[in-house]
Design a protein around this motif. Structure first.
Motif, PDB file in Angstrom:
ATOM      1  N   PHE A  32       0.838  -1.196   0.000  1.00 52.04           N
ATOM      2  CA  PHE A  32       0.000   0.000   0.000  1.00 52.04           C
ATOM      3  C   PHE A  32       0.872   1.245   0.000  1.00 52.04           C
ATOM      4  N   ARG A  35      -0.803   8.881  -0.088  1.00 49.88           N
ATOM      5  CA  ARG A  35      -0.441  10.196  -0.626  1.00 49.88           C
ATOM      6  C   ARG A  35      -1.227  11.269   0.122  1.00 49.88           C
ATOM      7  N   GLU A  40       3.951  11.547  -1.692  1.00 49.79           N
ATOM      8  CA  GLU A  40       3.895  10.162  -1.229  1.00 49.79           C
ATOM      9  C   GLU A  40       4.562  10.062   0.127  1.00 49.79           C
ATOM     10  N   THR A 109      -4.970   9.943  -0.125  1.00 55.21           N
ATOM     11  CA  THR A 109      -5.316   8.762  -0.920  1.00 55.21           C
ATOM     12  C   THR A 109      -4.536   7.574  -0.397  1.00 55.21           C
ATOM     13  N   SER A 111      -3.682   3.860  -1.448  1.00 53.87           N
ATOM     14  CA  SER A 111      -3.705   3.027  -2.651  1.00 53.87           C
ATOM     15  C   SER A 111      -3.318   1.599  -2.329  1.00 53.87           C
ATOM     16  N   GLN A 112      -4.181   0.659  -2.714  1.00 57.25           N
ATOM     17  CA  GLN A 112      -3.827  -0.754  -2.671  1.00 57.25           C
ATOM     18  C   GLN A 112      -3.041  -1.046  -3.937  1.00 57.25           C
ATOM     19  N   LEU A 113      -1.809  -1.497  -3.774  1.00 54.30           N
ATOM     20  CA  LEU A 113      -0.960  -1.774  -4.918  1.00 54.30           C
ATOM     21  C   LEU A 113      -1.135  -3.212  -5.380  1.00 54.30           C
ATOM     22  N   PRO A 120      -0.909   0.974  -8.685  1.00 53.49           N
ATOM     23  CA  PRO A 120      -2.108   1.180  -7.864  1.00 53.49           C
ATOM     24  C   PRO A 120      -3.322   0.496  -8.504  1.00 53.49           C
ATOM     25  N   ARG A 121      -4.082  -0.260  -7.706  1.00 55.66           N
ATOM     26  CA  ARG A 121      -5.265  -0.957  -8.205  1.00 55.66           C
ATOM     27  C   ARG A 121      -6.557  -0.387  -7.639  1.00 55.66           C
ATOM     28  N   ASN A 123      -8.061   2.762  -4.999  1.00 59.47           N
ATOM     29  CA  ASN A 123      -7.756   3.960  -4.219  1.00 59.47           C
ATOM     30  C   ASN A 123      -8.926   4.288  -3.304  1.00 59.47           C
ATOM     31  N   ASN A 125     -10.094   7.511  -1.229  1.00 60.07           N
ATOM     32  CA  ASN A 125      -9.818   8.947  -1.112  1.00 60.07           C
ATOM     33  C   ASN A 125     -10.510   9.493   0.123  1.00 60.07           C
ATOM     34  N   ARG A 160     -14.216   5.433  -3.046  1.00 56.86           N
ATOM     35  CA  ARG A 160     -13.324   4.400  -3.570  1.00 56.86           C
ATOM     36  C   ARG A 160     -13.295   4.521  -5.088  1.00 56.86           C
TER      37      ARG A 160
END
Length: 161
Positions: A32, A35, A40, A109, A111-113, A120-121, A123, A125, A160
């Motif tokens: 993850f 940001r 970042e 944000t 982010s699930q990577l 990033p897959r 997000n 927010n 999301r």
């Protein structure tokens, strides 16, 4: 009488058939990124991402034994960020300005990577986030753990993407 799995499938194939997702489709919780606005920031943990829609219960007139529910106010959980003690004062200064009454709201944000650790897959927010609690490092002269600080964020809205 239980039958044996088809030839070549074995126990591993039977376990995969029972799983709703293939291992390549499941994301790892350690991949993850966070940001703050466009910067970042690396954290070791991110906890508490959630929301609750409070049900409002009522009884209709004439139907006294039935309790119905309507959606009520939306409440967002505070997000807890844990990170190693860093030399950069950016997060501390953000918290300090809030404590002094100059609340600076920032968009965050999470982010699930993907399993490659870079793409990033998903997000989440957080809009209008601001620091509402900080916990310092628990010092221990006999300890061996990394020095970890904790910062909690309150926010106004979540989506999301």
């Amino acid at each position: 009488m239980a039958s044996a799995p088809p030839a070549g499938q074995g126990q591993q194939g039977a376990a995969a058939a029972a799983s709703p997702l293939a291992p390549s489709e499941m994301y790892r919780n350690y991949n993850f990124l966070l940001r703050l606005d466009s910067t970042e920031v690396r954290f070791t943990e991110c906890l508490g991402l959630g929301m609750r829609i409070e049900p409002i219960r009522y009884r209709e007139s004439g139907v006294g034994n039935v309790v119905r529910a309507l959606p009520g106010p939306v409440a967002y959980a505070e997000v807890v960020l844990r990170y190693g003690l860093a030399t950069t004062p950016d997060l501390w200064n953000w918290l300090k300005r809030t404590a002094e009454g100059a609340v600076v709201r920032r968009n965050v944000t999470i982010s699930q990577l993907d399993n490659d650790g870079a793409t990033p897959r998903i997000n989440w927010n957080l809009y209008g986030a601001w620091p509402c609690q900080w916990s310092g490092v628990p010092f221990d002269a006999l300890g061996r753990e990394a020095a970890i600080e904790e910062l909690r964020l309150a926010f106004d809205r979540l989506d999301r993407a």
